[in-house]
Every structure is written in structure tokens, then in C-alpha cells.
Design an enzyme around this catalytic site. Structure first.
Site, PDB file in Angstrom:
ATOM      1  N   ALA A  62       0.867  -1.187   0.000  1.00  0.00           N
ATOM      2  CA  ALA A  62       0.000   0.000   0.000  1.00  0.00           C
ATOM      3  C   ALA A  62       0.895   1.225   0.000  1.00  0.00           C
ATOM      4  CB  ALA A  62      -0.900   0.006   1.230  1.00  0.00           C
ATOM      5  N   TRP A  63       0.542   2.205  -0.843  1.00  0.00           N
ATOM      6  CA  TRP A  63       1.251   3.481  -0.826  1.00  0.00           C
ATOM      7  C   TRP A  63       0.393   4.540  -1.491  1.00  0.00           C
ATOM      8  CZ3 TRP A  63       6.179   3.168  -4.451  1.00  0.00           C
ATOM      9  CH2 TRP A  63       5.852   2.547  -5.657  1.00  0.00           C
ATOM     10  N   HIS A  71       5.039  24.089   4.670  1.00  0.00           N
ATOM     11  CA  HIS A  71       4.741  24.645   5.986  1.00  0.00           C
ATOM     12  C   HIS A  71       3.361  24.165   6.447  1.00  0.00           C
ATOM     13  CE1 HIS A  71       8.267  27.356   5.720  1.00  0.00           C
ATOM     14  NE2 HIS A  71       8.018  27.206   4.432  1.00  0.00           N
ATOM     15  N   HIS A  75       6.020  21.955  11.677  1.00  0.00           N
ATOM     16  CA  HIS A  75       6.981  22.129  10.592  1.00  0.00           C
ATOM     17  C   HIS A  75       8.133  23.042  10.977  1.00  0.00           C
ATOM     18  CE1 HIS A  75       4.258  25.608   9.772  1.00  0.00           C
ATOM     19  NE2 HIS A  75       5.386  26.201   9.399  1.00  0.00           N
ATOM     20  N   ASP A  77      10.918  25.964   9.808  1.00  0.00           N
ATOM     21  CA  ASP A  77      11.156  27.100   8.919  1.00  0.00           C
ATOM     22  C   ASP A  77      12.653  27.281   8.725  1.00  0.00           C
ATOM     23  OD1 ASP A  77       8.442  27.649   8.915  1.00  0.00           O
ATOM     24  OD2 ASP A  77       8.578  29.402  10.222  1.00  0.00           O
ATOM     25  N   HIS A  81      12.979  30.823   3.972  1.00  0.00           N
ATOM     26  CA  HIS A  81      11.525  31.020   3.965  1.00  0.00           C
ATOM     27  C   HIS A  81      11.173  32.501   3.915  1.00  0.00           C
ATOM     28  CE1 HIS A  81       7.336  30.696   4.893  1.00  0.00           C
ATOM     29  NE2 HIS A  81       7.447  31.022   6.162  1.00  0.00           N
ATOM     30  N   HIS A 209       9.582  36.206  12.017  1.00  0.00           N
ATOM     31  CA  HIS A 209      10.142  35.773  10.741  1.00  0.00           C
ATOM     32  C   HIS A 209      11.247  36.727  10.280  1.00  0.00           C
ATOM     33  CE1 HIS A 209       6.441  33.355  10.628  1.00  0.00           C
ATOM     34  NE2 HIS A 209       6.998  32.647   9.662  1.00  0.00           N
TER      35      HIS A 209
END
Length: 259
Positions: A62-63, A71, A75, A77, A81, A209
Site C-alpha cells: 500500500a502506498w 509549511h 513544521h 522554517d 523562507h 520571521h
């Protein structure tokens, strides 16, 4: 044979003197993702298409094919980014030694219960250091807010109000102080992004950020189980995909904690 630090750690894990805490939110089609206003492009939520599932297309396996943004969910960064880090590292270029380090937890659960848009300040950081000691070089600073309790309810998690999202994060001065005054490796949060929901209106916009990624400090979002970590004394392991030209990556984050 004499014990080494690695064998001592293995013994501690085997005896449950050290436990492994999963800091990762489950990733599924229901995982909340960041919502940007027009005209900005939004990342898609996770979706999947089955290639085979023990059938004629593949009788013994199965796949699936996954579609998701870099993101999405818990997750990482990378500096590239953000425009201020555009000449910095992509995900694949991050030195592996930086993905393992001390974790420092700053707890603002009570403040966020009173004010969901609470902003972490330089005064908060100074107060934390007076009580717990200087934030060590190479640390991952993790902001605990209790926001993980909203993680299975996209509306409550994103918490959009009439003037935009209302979520906690650092103010501009705190983000600048962390970027310039302490040599942290990364900054982690329980919310959808490292900036507060109101940060688009700050000067500069999105200071976590802007300042942190611009200084080569990594981001880590949508964390879980920070309440199981001590303020200091835990070891964090951050495992993004080694994605060439990646601006970010869904990540499994773990902590090793004295039991």
C-alpha cells in the site's frame, strides 16, 4: 568496557530514567493550515491519492501520493523562507548538529488564557532568565501557551477575528532581542506560525520571521506536549526532510526528558 555518553543515554532510556516526549501534532487531512488574506497564495492542506492498497495495482503493498505545503502541520522554517534570510540556508543545508540541542521552555499559559493575543516581551525574557538562568547558546527556545488544546479544531486554532487572527507570539522587540542578544538555534511555538496573529500590523511586519530567520535562527511550529518538558534540562531532536531548496518541511520533533 567503560561507559560512554551514548551508552549512558541508552541505559537511561532502557531503564526509563529518560523518556521520549513527542512534540509533534498528528498530520492528516484535518490538520489546520495557515490562512492568508487575498491576494496572497495559500498553502494547501494535506491531501492524498492512493496508488495501491493490496489490490490489482499492487497486490502486496500500500502506498499513496501526498500533496501538502512545506509549511503544513508541525513544521520547520529554514532561513530562506523569509526575504531577510533569502541568502541563508535551505532545509537541506542545515547542519545536523543544529537539529539536536538543549530545549528551554518559557511558559505563558496563564497569560494566554486571559488574553489569546498575548505578546511575549523583552521583560518576560528577562524575568525568565532571572528565575531560570541565561538562555544557553545553541538552545531551542519553546514558547508554551496552551494553544495545543485547540489543535483539533481548525476554527479555534486559527482564531480569526474581525480584524484578523488572534494568537500569541513575540512582540517586535522580543523577536529582535532574541535574534541579536542571545545565540539561540531555534524558536518554537504551539501556534500555526512563529509570529503572533496580529504581527502583520507590526513594524516591521512579522518580526519573528523578519528578525529570527534573517539572523539564521530556525522556526518550529504547531508543537505539542510542551507541558511534559521541564523549563530546562531537556534535549530536543528536530527532524525535517533533507529537502533541497526547501523553505520548510513537515517535521517530527522529539524531546529527551529526565523522568
Amino acid at each position: 568496557m567503560s561507559a560512554t555518553p551514548v551508552t549512558a543515554l541508552l541505559d537511561a532510556l532502557a531503564s526509563a530514567a529518560v523518556k521520549v516526549v513527542d512534540l509533534t501534532q498528528p498530520l492528516s487531512e484535518r490538520t489546520p493550515v495557515l490562512q492568508l488574506p487575498p491576494p496572497f497564495e495559500n498553502t494547501p492542506p494535506l491531501s492524498r491519492r492512493t496508488l495501491s492498497r493490496y489490490d490489482d495495482r499492487g497486490p502486496m503493498w500500500a502506498w499513496s501520493v501526498l500533496e501538502l505545503g512545506e509549511h503544513t502541520g508541525t513544521h520547520f522554517d529554514a532561513p530562506i523562507h523569509w526575504v531577510t534570510g533569502r541568502d541563508g540556508e535551505d532545509v537541506a543545508s542545515v547542519p545536523p548538529a543544529k537539529l539536536v540541542g538543549p530545549a528551554v521552555v518559557i511558559d505563558k499559559v496563564a497569560e494566554v488564557e486571559r488574553n489569546p493575543g498575548y505578546l511575549l516581551t523583552v521583560d518576560d525574557l528577562h524575568a525568565h532568565e532571572r528565575e531560570h538562568g541565561r538562555i544557553p547558546d545553541g538552545a531551542w527556545l519553546l514558547l508554551r501557551t496552551g494553544w495545543e488544546s485547540r489543535a483539533t479544531d481548525a476554527e479555534a486554532f486559527l482564531n480569526a477575528g474581525p480584524d484578523g487572527p488572534v494568537t500569541p507570539g513575540p512582540d517586535g522587540a522580543a523577536a529582535l532581542w532574541l535574534a541579536n542578544e542571545r545565540a539561540i538555534t531555534g524558536f518554537g511555538v504551539e501556534t500555526v506560525g512563529t509570529d503572533a496573529g496580529a504581527a502583520g500590523g507590526f513594524d516591521p511586519p512579522f518580526p519573528a520571521h523578519t528578525h529570527l530567520l534573517g539572523a539564521g535562527v530556525y522556526g518550529l511550529t504547531q508543537l505539542a506536549n510542551l507541558g511534559e518538558l521541564p523549563v530546562t534540562g531537556a534535549l530536543i531532536v528536530v527532524a525535517p526532510l533533507k529537502l533541497v531548496d526547501g523553505t520548510g518541511s513537515p517535521t517530527r520533533a522529539l524531546a529527551l526528558v529526565p523522568a
